[in-house]
Design a protein around this motif. Structure first.
Motif, short mmCIF file in Angstrom:
data_model
loop_
_atom_site.label_atom_id
_atom_site.label_comp_id
_atom_site.label_asym_id
_atom_site.label_seq_id
_atom_site.Cartn_x
_atom_site.Cartn_y
_atom_site.Cartn_z
N GLY A 112 77.28 43.84 49.26
CA GLY A 112 76.67 45.11 48.87
C GLY A 112 75.86 45.78 49.97
N LEU A 113 75.92 45.29 51.19
CA LEU A 113 75.12 45.84 52.27
C LEU A 113 75.51 47.29 52.57
CD1 LEU A 113 73.03 45.42 54.59
CD2 LEU A 113 74.97 44.71 56.02
N ARG A 114 74.50 48.16 52.63
CA ARG A 114 74.72 49.54 53.04
C ARG A 114 74.17 49.72 54.45
NH1 ARG A 114 73.63 53.70 47.99
NH2 ARG A 114 75.15 52.75 46.55
N ALA A 115 75.06 49.84 55.40
CA ALA A 115 74.68 50.00 56.80
C ALA A 115 75.87 50.64 57.52
CB ALA A 115 74.33 48.65 57.42
N THR A 116 75.68 50.95 58.79
CA THR A 116 76.76 51.50 59.61
C THR A 116 77.10 50.49 60.71
OG1 THR A 116 76.08 53.78 59.19
CG2 THR A 116 77.48 53.39 61.11
N ILE A 117 78.34 50.07 60.74
CA ILE A 117 78.80 49.14 61.76
C ILE A 117 79.69 49.91 62.74
CG2 ILE A 117 80.05 47.01 62.27
CD1 ILE A 117 77.53 46.56 60.61
N VAL A 118 79.33 49.85 64.00
CA VAL A 118 80.12 50.48 65.07
C VAL A 118 80.73 49.35 65.90
CG1 VAL A 118 80.09 52.05 67.04
CG2 VAL A 118 78.48 52.40 65.13
N THR A 119 82.04 49.38 66.05
CA THR A 119 82.70 48.30 66.79
C THR A 119 83.85 48.82 67.63
OG1 THR A 119 83.76 46.11 66.58
CG2 THR A 119 84.27 47.74 64.87
N HIS A 120 84.09 48.16 68.74
CA HIS A 120 85.28 48.47 69.55
C HIS A 120 86.32 47.37 69.39
CE1 HIS A 120 84.10 46.05 73.35
NE2 HIS A 120 83.24 45.74 72.40
N SER A 121 86.19 46.61 68.30
CA SER A 121 87.13 45.54 67.99
C SER A 121 87.95 45.88 66.75
CB SER A 121 86.38 44.22 67.76
OG SER A 121 87.22 43.26 67.15
N PRO A 122 89.25 46.12 66.88
CA PRO A 122 90.08 46.35 65.69
C PRO A 122 90.02 45.19 64.71
CG PRO A 122 91.28 46.95 67.69
CD PRO A 122 90.03 46.25 68.13
N ASN A 123 89.92 43.96 65.21
CA ASN A 123 89.87 42.79 64.32
C ASN A 123 88.60 42.78 63.47
OD1 ASN A 123 92.28 41.89 65.31
ND2 ASN A 123 91.43 40.33 66.64
N VAL A 124 87.47 43.15 64.07
CA VAL A 124 86.23 43.22 63.31
C VAL A 124 86.32 44.32 62.26
CG1 VAL A 124 83.77 43.83 63.46
CG2 VAL A 124 84.76 42.21 65.09
N ALA A 125 86.89 45.47 62.65
CA ALA A 125 87.04 46.59 61.70
C ALA A 125 87.88 46.18 60.50
CB ALA A 125 87.67 47.78 62.41
N VAL A 126 88.96 45.45 60.73
CA VAL A 126 89.82 45.00 59.62
C VAL A 126 89.05 44.05 58.70
CG1 VAL A 126 91.86 43.61 59.07
CG2 VAL A 126 91.99 45.35 60.84
N GLU A 127 88.23 43.16 59.29
CA GLU A 127 87.43 42.25 58.46
C GLU A 127 86.49 43.01 57.53
OE1 GLU A 127 87.42 39.03 58.02
OE2 GLU A 127 88.91 38.49 59.54
#
Length: 251
Positions: A112-127
């Motif tokens: 339920g975490l509400r935050a903004t995650i910025v990543t340059h990793s497609p694998n992290v984004a998919v997770e």
């Protein structure tokens, strides 16, 4: 002494002392410094050490490709990722690096975490795709397949427009003298840009990365506010970082 015996002795000294210097080695073995430098070059080419001015430092096994790194310290990386995930507060903007430990961070974020995650990793984004409360921003650029992250001018330009609260950095080496390092030049530039745009940098460092060095320096140890290590890390392994005022968190 045979060359193979001398090289083994060099590696033994490197493991024992954390660094070796060419001049003392030449005196100890009764050979020229040129001979020692040749030994160090050949050992570096085999990935067994990282050459530096005047000698060598331990080389990190974390420069292996992503598939190879998945098999290294899996339990420790999960624990480090879990501890890192708990540091993110609601409403924060957070940079999450690429790599196997960063993926563990993504897997352990509260649903339920509400935050903004910025990543340059497609694998992290998919997770993070199933985390409906998270805003996920993916930084584009050229895909660096070795680490499955984007690099290059486009990535650095995009990062220049974001200010983050936290940056969770993945590295291949954490060394008191050689600093925070990685095995690719362009990846180092992107990581440096992430450090510059975050209020606080937290380094994810499983044991194989501690007191090891890779070819490309990202920043000095003092660029990190916190280093997360595995619970069983010996005190001697983290003692070199204490003079820098870095907080060590055991996961």
């Amino acid at each position: 002494m045979l060359t193979s015996q001398r090289k083994k002795s060099i590696l033994d000294a490197l493991k024992r002392d954390g660094q070796v210097l060419a001049k003392p080695l030449s005196e100890a073995f009764g050979v020229s410094e040129d001979t020692i430098r040749r030994d160090l070059r050949e050992l570096a080419a085999q990935g067994k050490l990282q050459r530096v001015h005047g000698g060598a430092l331990p080389s990190s096994p974390a420069v292996a490709n992503l598939a190879g790194r998945r098999a290294i310290g899996t339990d420790a990386k999960a624990a480090i990722g879990r501890a890192a995930a708990q540091m993110i507060a609601p409403g924060q903007i957070v940079f999450v690096d690429g790599g196997t430990t960063a993926i563990q961070l993504a897997r352990h974020l509260p649903a339920g975490l509400r935050a903004t995650i910025v990543t340059h990793s497609p694998n992290v984004a998919v997770e993070l795709a199933e985390h409906e409360e998270l805003e996920v921003i993916v930084i584009g650029g050229r895909l660096f397949r070795h680490s499955m992250v984007t690099v290059g001018a486009a990535a650095i330009e995009a990062l220049g427009h974001i200010r983050a609260d936290l940056y969770f950095m993945g590295v291949t080496g954490v060394h008191a003298e050689a600093g925070l390092s990685t095995g690719d030049l362009e990846e180092a530039y992107v990581k440096r840009a992430l450090v510059a745009r975050a209020a606080e940098t937290i380094v994810l460092a499983s044991s194989e990365k501690l007191n090891a060095a890779s070819a490309y320096m990202i920043a000095g140890i003092d660029a990190a506010s916190t280093i997360i290590v595995e619970k069983s890390t010996p005190d001697a392994a983290i003692a070199p970082f204490e003079p820098f005022g870095v907080t060590i968190v055991r996961a």
